[in-house]
Design a protein around this motif. Structure first.
Motif, PDB file in Angstrom:
ATOM      1  N   TRP A   3       0.814  -1.202   0.000  1.00 47.76           N
ATOM      2  CA  TRP A   3       0.000   0.000   0.000  1.00 47.76           C
ATOM      3  C   TRP A   3       0.851   1.257   0.000  1.00 47.76           C
ATOM      4  O   TRP A   3       0.388   2.334  -0.418  1.00 47.76           O
ATOM      5  CB  TRP A   3      -0.950   0.006   1.196  1.00 47.76           C
ATOM      6  N   PHE A   4       2.090   1.198   0.441  1.00 50.20           N
ATOM      7  CA  PHE A   4       2.984   2.346   0.327  1.00 50.20           C
ATOM      8  C   PHE A   4       3.149   2.743  -1.139  1.00 50.20           C
ATOM      9  O   PHE A   4       3.158   3.929  -1.485  1.00 50.20           O
ATOM     10  CB  PHE A   4       4.352   2.020   0.939  1.00 50.20           C
ATOM     11  N   TRP A   7      -0.385   4.128  -2.708  1.00 51.81           N
ATOM     12  CA  TRP A   7      -0.727   5.532  -2.446  1.00 51.81           C
ATOM     13  C   TRP A   7       0.058   6.464  -3.355  1.00 51.81           C
ATOM     14  O   TRP A   7      -0.462   7.510  -3.779  1.00 51.81           O
ATOM     15  CB  TRP A   7      -0.452   5.875  -0.983  1.00 51.81           C
ATOM     16  N   ILE A   8       1.302   6.129  -3.650  1.00 54.15           N
ATOM     17  CA  ILE A   8       2.091   6.952  -4.573  1.00 54.15           C
ATOM     18  C   ILE A   8       1.469   6.940  -5.967  1.00 54.15           C
ATOM     19  O   ILE A   8       1.366   7.977  -6.634  1.00 54.15           O
ATOM     20  CB  ILE A   8       3.555   6.445  -4.618  1.00 54.15           C
ATOM     21  N   PHE A  34      -0.922  12.887   1.369  1.00 52.28           N
ATOM     22  CA  PHE A  34      -0.094  11.693   1.147  1.00 52.28           C
ATOM     23  C   PHE A  34       0.662  11.312   2.422  1.00 52.28           C
ATOM     24  O   PHE A  34       0.729  10.142   2.800  1.00 52.28           O
ATOM     25  CB  PHE A  34       0.880  11.957   0.005  1.00 52.28           C
ATOM     26  N   ILE A  35       1.228  12.316   3.131  1.00 50.18           N
ATOM     27  CA  ILE A  35       1.955  12.057   4.366  1.00 50.18           C
ATOM     28  C   ILE A  35       1.022  11.467   5.413  1.00 50.18           C
ATOM     29  O   ILE A  35       1.372  10.518   6.133  1.00 50.18           O
ATOM     30  CB  ILE A  35       2.616  13.342   4.891  1.00 50.18           C
ATOM     31  N   VAL A  37      -1.849   9.779   4.941  1.00 47.69           N
ATOM     32  CA  VAL A  37      -2.258   8.432   4.563  1.00 47.69           C
ATOM     33  C   VAL A  37      -1.124   7.437   4.787  1.00 47.69           C
ATOM     34  O   VAL A  37      -1.342   6.318   5.286  1.00 47.69           O
ATOM     35  CB  VAL A  37      -2.735   8.396   3.094  1.00 47.69           C
ATOM     36  N   GLU A  38       0.097   7.819   4.448  1.00 42.60           N
ATOM     37  CA  GLU A  38       1.233   6.926   4.664  1.00 42.60           C
ATOM     38  C   GLU A  38       1.456   6.678   6.156  1.00 42.60           C
ATOM     39  O   GLU A  38       1.784   5.562   6.566  1.00 42.60           O
ATOM     40  CB  GLU A  38       2.501   7.526   4.043  1.00 42.60           C
ATOM     41  N   THR A  41      -1.094   4.225   7.273  1.00 41.65           N
ATOM     42  CA  THR A  41      -0.731   2.902   6.764  1.00 41.65           C
ATOM     43  C   THR A  41       0.357   2.266   7.629  1.00 41.65           C
ATOM     44  O   THR A  41       0.290   1.075   7.955  1.00 41.65           O
ATOM     45  CB  THR A  41      -0.247   3.005   5.311  1.00 41.65           C
ATOM     46  N   ILE A  42       1.351   3.070   8.014  1.00 37.17           N
ATOM     47  CA  ILE A  42       2.424   2.557   8.868  1.00 37.17           C
ATOM     48  C   ILE A  42       1.865   2.132  10.227  1.00 37.17           C
ATOM     49  O   ILE A  42       2.217   1.069  10.762  1.00 37.17           O
ATOM     50  CB  ILE A  42       3.521   3.616   9.045  1.00 37.17           C
ATOM     51  N   TYR A  45      -0.085  -1.100   9.860  1.00 35.67           N
ATOM     52  CA  TYR A  45       0.838  -2.217   9.629  1.00 35.67           C
ATOM     53  C   TYR A  45       1.490  -2.663  10.936  1.00 35.67           C
ATOM     54  O   TYR A  45       1.545  -3.855  11.252  1.00 35.67           O
ATOM     55  CB  TYR A  45       1.904  -1.810   8.614  1.00 35.67           C
TER      56      TYR A  45
END
Length: 556
Positions: A3-4, A7-8, A34-35, A37-38, A41-42, A45
């Motif tokens: 997913w990283f 998103w890009i 973007f920051i 969402v990432e 995601t982290i 995870y």
């Protein structure tokens, strides 16, 4: 983790549809989004992979009624509530051996009907399944298998590290490895762990190690044990008929097999075979010798995946022989170590210890630079293996007339060894101890091609499938009769055109490719030569065979 990247791709795709006048403003907001969402995601995870399992473990240990387990109306069944869902309940059951705290201990079967539950049959220790076991997820059907493997190593360890540092003595231990075998293959499997750890606890004797290498069929409660007893393998050899697990009562038994079905008092059916009787429970060892830069943990993952996909019978006990294989930057030193007298002495001592423990037959499987270890040790095979008598009736009786064990087979998989010394020297020694010599090679093996360059472009055995006949002196049909004595006792399996479950380097795929796994255990269990495995192999030329398989791009 994918997913990283997703998103890009999404952010880039959105910016492509924004006109030039607003692209700068959109870029600022897209960067902030973007920051965020990432970061989410982290967090998700880390939570799923680390926090969530530890949280459940801590809560269940601290609060004994955390799962709210209650008896079900059916005997030996219970129900528990779903995690963090107070209303819904799921059924589960366990049947088998328990310890004083009523925890699963010994052989038992666990069944859970939760969405992510599983049915697990195998060996437990104080409530934890440690293997061997077979497991299947309740809803998805994904299957897993755990096997136990013994090992001996002259590397100083620990279990997860490889180096050139030697141990003061040969170390013996036992480990287990869990592997995916069907359905989705999980990224964190194979997963190896140590049961008897000589690096931390103490150096265990061979008898203790052998007792710990248990198999599901060793338990009378196992259904697979009774099922496999109803299978009879009859092999038509040049010496006559041969029955796996039986010995002939007289020479006439080699010519005819008569089977009668009988019924006992419990209305169970069995058979009687005239002229044959059950042989004592055999003790055969499969010894895997890994390549360089391979820790004991990595060797377990390789060999364990191969065993679980091949489903070996209980009488075959798996072992790994470890040696100080160094690291990637020490290739030349690893070659010298593999062929050193110290490693040879350790290997010979390992075989002698297994022989003392009662093993009468051996199968050697060597991968990559492990071939150099075996080739260097073959000059001392006369100390640990029987010479082949040319008038033998059947290999099943060899161990009964001599104190030395039998080398039943030797298998090279992508061997990193010089071609010419093998064909000119080592084969002539090895064939005095076994007539089942098999080489799996790949002409596009990048690792072996690199090793060839480091050797001054001297041909390497594993990536010169076509050159093996030439090295024997049989490069053309006219000279074939001059080399028939060697060629008939060396089967060469060309895997160059295989492309299923094979990575780009084409070097360490043998444990996942079902064609190779099935073929290796076919030759080990039935001891059929390549010419007799025609349901899977096709003779290409001379003693070279290829697999009957379609390439991956051919679909219907």
């Amino acid at each position: 983790m994918r997913w990283f990247v997703y998103w890009i791709i999404v952010a880039t795709g959105i910016l492509l549809f924004v006109d030039n006048d607003h692209r700068v403003e959109w870029s600022k907001w897209m960067f902030v989004g973007f920051i965020c969402v990432e970061a989410i995601t982290i967090f998700v995870y880390i939570y799923i992979r680390s926090v969530y399992p530890k949280l459940v473990l801590i809560l269940s240990q601290r609060y004994h009624n955390f799962w709210d387990i209650q008896p079900h109306i059916k005997q030996d069944q219970y129900t528990r509530r779903a995690l963090f869902v107070w209303g819904k309940r799921y059924k589960f059951s366990y049947t088998g051996s328990i310890n004083e705290q009523n925890l699963p201990h010994g052989y038992g079967k666990w069944t859970s009907e939760w969405r992510l539950g599983e049915s697990l049959s195998g060996y437990w220790e104080n409530g934890i399944p440690i293997g061997p076991f077979d497991s299947r997820e309740y809803r998805t059907g994904y299957a897993f298998s755990n096997v136990r493997i013994g090992f001996a190593t002259s590397c100083a360890g620990p279990f997860t590290v490889t180096s050139f540092k030697r141990a003061p003595e040969l170390l013996f231990g036992v480990g287990c490895v869990e592997c995916s075998v069907s359905g989705r293959f999980f990224s964190d499997l194979p997963k190896a762990r140590v049961i008897l750890d000589p690096f931390k606890d103490r150096n265990y004797d061979v008898d203790t190690v052998v007792r710990q290498i248990i198999h599901p069929d060793d338990f009378p409660e196992s259904k697979t044990a009774s099922a496999k007893r109803n299978t009879l393998i009859i092999d038509n050899t040049d010496q006559g008929l041969y029955l796996r697990g039986y010995v002939p009562e007289n020479d006439a038994a080699y010519e005819k097999v008569v089977i009668e079905r009988t019924e006992n008092e419990d209305f169970d059916y069995s058979w009687q075979i005239k002229g044959w009787k059950l042989s004592p429970k055999p003790k055969e060892a499969i010894v895997f010798v890994p390549g360089f830069n391979c820790s004991m943990e990595a060797a377990f993952r390789l060999f364990g995946q191969m065993i679980t996909l091949g489903t070996i019978p209980s009488y075959l006990k798996p072992f790994v022989f470890g040696w100080p294989g160094g690291n990637l930057i020490g290739v030349r030193k690893a070659v010298r170590v593999a062929q050193s007298q110290q490693v040879t002495d350790d290997f010979i001592k390992f075989i002698q210890e297994l022989t003392r423990a009662g093993f009468t037959k051996f199968h050697l499987i060597c991968h990559s630079m492990g071939a150099r270890v075996v080739n260097a040790a073959c000059k001392d095979f006369h100390r640990v293996f029987r010479l082949i008598p040319r008038n033998r009736r059947s290999s099943s009786t060899l161990s009964q007339v001599h104190h030395l064990p039998v080398l039943s087979s030797i298998t090279y998989i992508n061997p990193e060894a010089l071609l010419n010394p093998f064909c000119e020297e080592y084969v002539d020694i090895i064939r005095n101890h076994t007539s089942l010599i098999t080489i799996y090679g790949n002409n596009r093996d990048i690792a072996l091609k690199t090793a060839e360059a480091l050797e001054g472009f001297n041909p390497i055995l594993g990536c010169n499938v076509n050159g093996i006949r030439s090295a024997f002196g049989g490069g053309d049909i006219e000279n074939y009769s001059e080399t028939i004595r060697y060629l008939m006792e060396v089967d060469v399996i060309d895997t160059t055109e295989l492309d299923m479950n094979i990575h780009l380097a084409r070097h360490s795929y043998f444990n996942l490719n079902k064609f190779i796994v099935d073929d290796v255990f076919d030759l080990i269990i039935t001891r059929n030569r390549a010419k007799d495995r025609e349901h899977r192999l096709l003779n290409i030329r001379g003693n070279v065979y290829g697999f009957l398989s379609a390439p991956s791009y051919v679909v219907t």
